[in-house]
Design a protein around this motif. Structure first.
Motif, PDB file in Angstrom:
ATOM      1  N   GLN A   1       5.190  14.235   0.307  1.00 38.89           N
ATOM      2  CA  GLN A   1       4.226  13.294   0.890  1.00 38.89           C
ATOM      3  C   GLN A   1       4.637  12.067   1.266  1.00 38.89           C
ATOM      4  OE1 GLN A   1       1.136  12.723  -1.910  1.00 38.89           O
ATOM      5  NE2 GLN A   1      -0.458  11.614  -0.368  1.00 38.89           N
ATOM      6  N   VAL A   2       5.458  11.328   0.495  1.00 37.20           N
ATOM      7  CA  VAL A   2       6.015  10.132   1.188  1.00 37.20           C
ATOM      8  C   VAL A   2       6.913  10.184   2.458  1.00 37.20           C
ATOM      9  CG1 VAL A   2       7.745   8.347   0.479  1.00 37.20           C
ATOM     10  CG2 VAL A   2       6.032   8.963  -1.012  1.00 37.20           C
ATOM     11  N   ASN A   3       7.597  11.257   2.344  1.00 37.15           N
ATOM     12  CA  ASN A   3       8.327  11.578   3.701  1.00 37.15           C
ATOM     13  C   ASN A   3       7.514  11.671   4.906  1.00 37.15           C
ATOM     14  OD1 ASN A   3      11.267  12.202   4.848  1.00 37.15           O
ATOM     15  ND2 ASN A   3      10.473  14.314   4.858  1.00 37.15           N
ATOM     16  N   VAL A   4       6.328  12.708   4.611  1.00 35.94           N
ATOM     17  CA  VAL A   4       5.695  12.842   5.866  1.00 35.94           C
ATOM     18  C   VAL A   4       4.968  11.556   6.149  1.00 35.94           C
ATOM     19  CG1 VAL A   4       3.370  13.969   6.285  1.00 35.94           C
ATOM     20  CG2 VAL A   4       5.094  15.236   5.103  1.00 35.94           C
ATOM     21  N   GLU A   5       4.575  10.801   5.482  1.00 34.97           N
ATOM     22  CA  GLU A   5       4.021   9.437   5.685  1.00 34.97           C
ATOM     23  C   GLU A   5       5.093   8.555   6.754  1.00 34.97           C
ATOM     24  OE1 GLU A   5       2.416   7.817   2.062  1.00 34.97           O
ATOM     25  OE2 GLU A   5       0.699   9.212   1.846  1.00 34.97           O
ATOM     26  N   LEU A   6       5.989   8.643   5.855  1.00 36.94           N
ATOM     27  CA  LEU A   6       7.343   7.616   6.596  1.00 36.94           C
ATOM     28  C   LEU A   6       7.670   8.356   7.932  1.00 36.94           C
ATOM     29  CD1 LEU A   6       9.486   5.469   6.323  1.00 36.94           C
ATOM     30  CD2 LEU A   6      11.064   7.225   5.214  1.00 36.94           C
TER      31      LEU A   6
ATOM     32  N   ALA B   1       7.037   7.285  14.042  1.00 43.62           N
ATOM     33  CA  ALA B   1       6.564   7.706  15.266  1.00 43.62           C
ATOM     34  C   ALA B   1       5.542   6.781  15.682  1.00 43.62           C
ATOM     35  CB  ALA B   1       5.764   9.204  14.922  1.00 43.62           C
ATOM     36  N   GLN B   2       4.575   6.001  14.821  1.00 42.21           N
ATOM     37  CA  GLN B   2       3.566   4.916  15.451  1.00 42.21           C
ATOM     38  C   GLN B   2       4.450   3.797  16.018  1.00 42.21           C
ATOM     39  OE1 GLN B   2      -0.078   4.615  13.255  1.00 42.21           O
ATOM     40  NE2 GLN B   2       0.888   6.321  11.880  1.00 42.21           N
ATOM     41  N   VAL B   3       5.586   3.643  15.080  1.00 47.45           N
ATOM     42  CA  VAL B   3       6.207   2.210  15.538  1.00 47.45           C
ATOM     43  C   VAL B   3       7.076   2.487  16.782  1.00 47.45           C
ATOM     44  CG1 VAL B   3       8.413   0.862  15.091  1.00 47.45           C
ATOM     45  CG2 VAL B   3       6.513   1.387  13.221  1.00 47.45           C
TER      46      VAL B   3
ATOM     47  N   TYR C   1       2.019  -1.769  15.638  1.00 45.43           N
ATOM     48  CA  TYR C   1       1.702  -1.043  14.639  1.00 45.43           C
ATOM     49  C   TYR C   1       1.204  -1.720  13.493  1.00 45.43           C
ATOM     50  CZ  TYR C   1       2.520   1.486  10.042  1.00 45.43           C
ATOM     51  OH  TYR C   1       2.226   2.102   8.902  1.00 45.43           O
ATOM     52  N   LEU C   2       1.889  -3.060  13.217  1.00 46.83           N
ATOM     53  CA  LEU C   2       1.303  -4.010  12.087  1.00 46.83           C
ATOM     54  C   LEU C   2       0.005  -4.470  12.432  1.00 46.83           C
ATOM     55  CD1 LEU C   2       4.264  -6.632  11.578  1.00 46.83           C
ATOM     56  CD2 LEU C   2       3.631  -4.594  10.229  1.00 46.83           C
ATOM     57  N   LEU C   3      -0.307  -4.733  13.752  1.00 45.61           N
ATOM     58  CA  LEU C   3      -1.547  -4.999  14.149  1.00 45.61           C
ATOM     59  C   LEU C   3      -2.692  -3.940  13.705  1.00 45.61           C
ATOM     60  CD1 LEU C   3      -3.884  -7.077  15.480  1.00 45.61           C
ATOM     61  CD2 LEU C   3      -3.231  -5.936  17.847  1.00 45.61           C
TER      62      LEU C   3
END
Length: 318
Positions: A261-266, A271-273, A281-283
């Motif tokens: 699950q952590v790997n999927v989130e990472l 991808a978003q960064v 991404y931070l905003l």
């Protein structure tokens, strides 16, 4: 001088004396009739064996008294033996007349682990005339199996040793874990043990005296029903070790799921960064978490933005 009357003579001629005398004769006659005319009765789940035993005849088998017979006359001095014909059981490891709940058959597995096995055998007595007579003369008389206590003694004397032998011979073909948690192997073990017991029992008792539970006297004898419960290691520490291993395996699987699950989130963050850039991404994250509030202003629309009024401070008098 007047003569004294004979009291005995008067009593013998009295009506009461005659009634008493007649009653005594009737009782004597009944006793003699019972001795001369002996009767046999069987319940619907019993079969009887009639043996001669009179003064002028040999003590030999004469006839079978069928189930549900009433007042079958047999000769004076003859003997009558009764056996059950309904379904019977011999249970090792259960509450019953044949064994205690704590009793088990002990066997040793292929990998030298001692196992406790509980067994149930269901059967009926063979009603064939010749076989039944042979059973009575070879087994029944010796163990008094025609009585309830003798019947259970007979089962313990002849069934139990053959069950022990059958299970011991077959158990050495399996590792203990196969018999404990592999249903297919357990079924194989039970089938093999049943065949071995079926082979050993007639040789031990001297004949096919016992049939399957569905036998009714008119159909094929059939095989005895032989079932076993799951064998358990006699050393309870083995079971505790298995349970500890299972708990550790479950914990490992749970941790692997968390890691996935952590790997999927990472991967999603990466991808978003790549799409928005680090600042974007931070905003986005700040907006989603509610730390930054924003409003959508419609085109050519008038928007009033409330300005917070600072609190009024009242000067403290000197």
């Amino acid at each position: 001088m007047a003569k004294t009357p004979n009291v005995s003579a008067l009593q013998s001629k009295s009506p009461v004396g005659k009634v008493i005398g007649f009653a005594v004769l009737v009782i004597i006659a009944i006793i003699l009739l019972v001795k001369i005319f002996n009767f046999a009765n069987t319940a619907t789940n019993e079969i009887g064996l009639h043996y001669g035993g009179g003064i002028i005849e040999d003590r030999k088998f004469k006839s079978v008294i069928q189930p549900g017979s009433t007042n079958k006359r047999i000769g004076p001095g003859d003997t009558f033996y009764v056996y059950p014909i309904d379904q019977r059981s011999y249970i090792i490891g259960g509450a019953g007349a044949d064994s205690s709940a704590e009793d088990e058959v002990t066997v040793v597995s292929k990998d030298n682990v001692r196992l406790g096995v509980r067994v149930q055998v269901y059967f009926t007595l063979n009603r064939d005339k010749v076989i039944l007579q042979n059973f009575h003369e070879r087994i029944g008389l010796k163990t008094e199996a025609y009585a309830e206590k003798g019947w259970h003694d007979m089962l313990r004397a002849y069934f139990r040793p053959q069950i022990d032998r059958a299970l011991a011979a077959v158990a050495t073909n399996y590792n203990w874990a196969e018999l404990y948690n592999n249903e297919a192997k357990k079924v194989q073990f039970q089938t093999s043990a049943a065949k071995e017991f079926t082979r050993l029992l007639p040789a031990a008792v001297g004949g096919d005296y016992f049939c399957g539970p569905s036998y009714n006297g008119n159909n094929a004898c059939g095989e005895l029903s032989f079932t076993i419960q799951k064998p358990n290691p006699m050393d309870k520490g083995i079971i505790d070790g298995i349970e500890a291993k299972q708990r550790a395996e479950l914990a490992r699987q749970a941790q692997e799921q968390k890691n996935q699950q952590v790997n999927v989130e990472l991967q999603s963050v990466k991808a978003q960064v790549a799409l928005l850039g680090a600042q974007g991404y931070l905003l986005k994250s700040a907006i989603e978490s509610g730390k930054i509030q924003f409003m959508v202003i419609p085109q050519n629309g008038n928007v009033s933005i409330p300005v917070p009024t600072p609190p009024v401070t009242t000067p403290t008098p000197r």
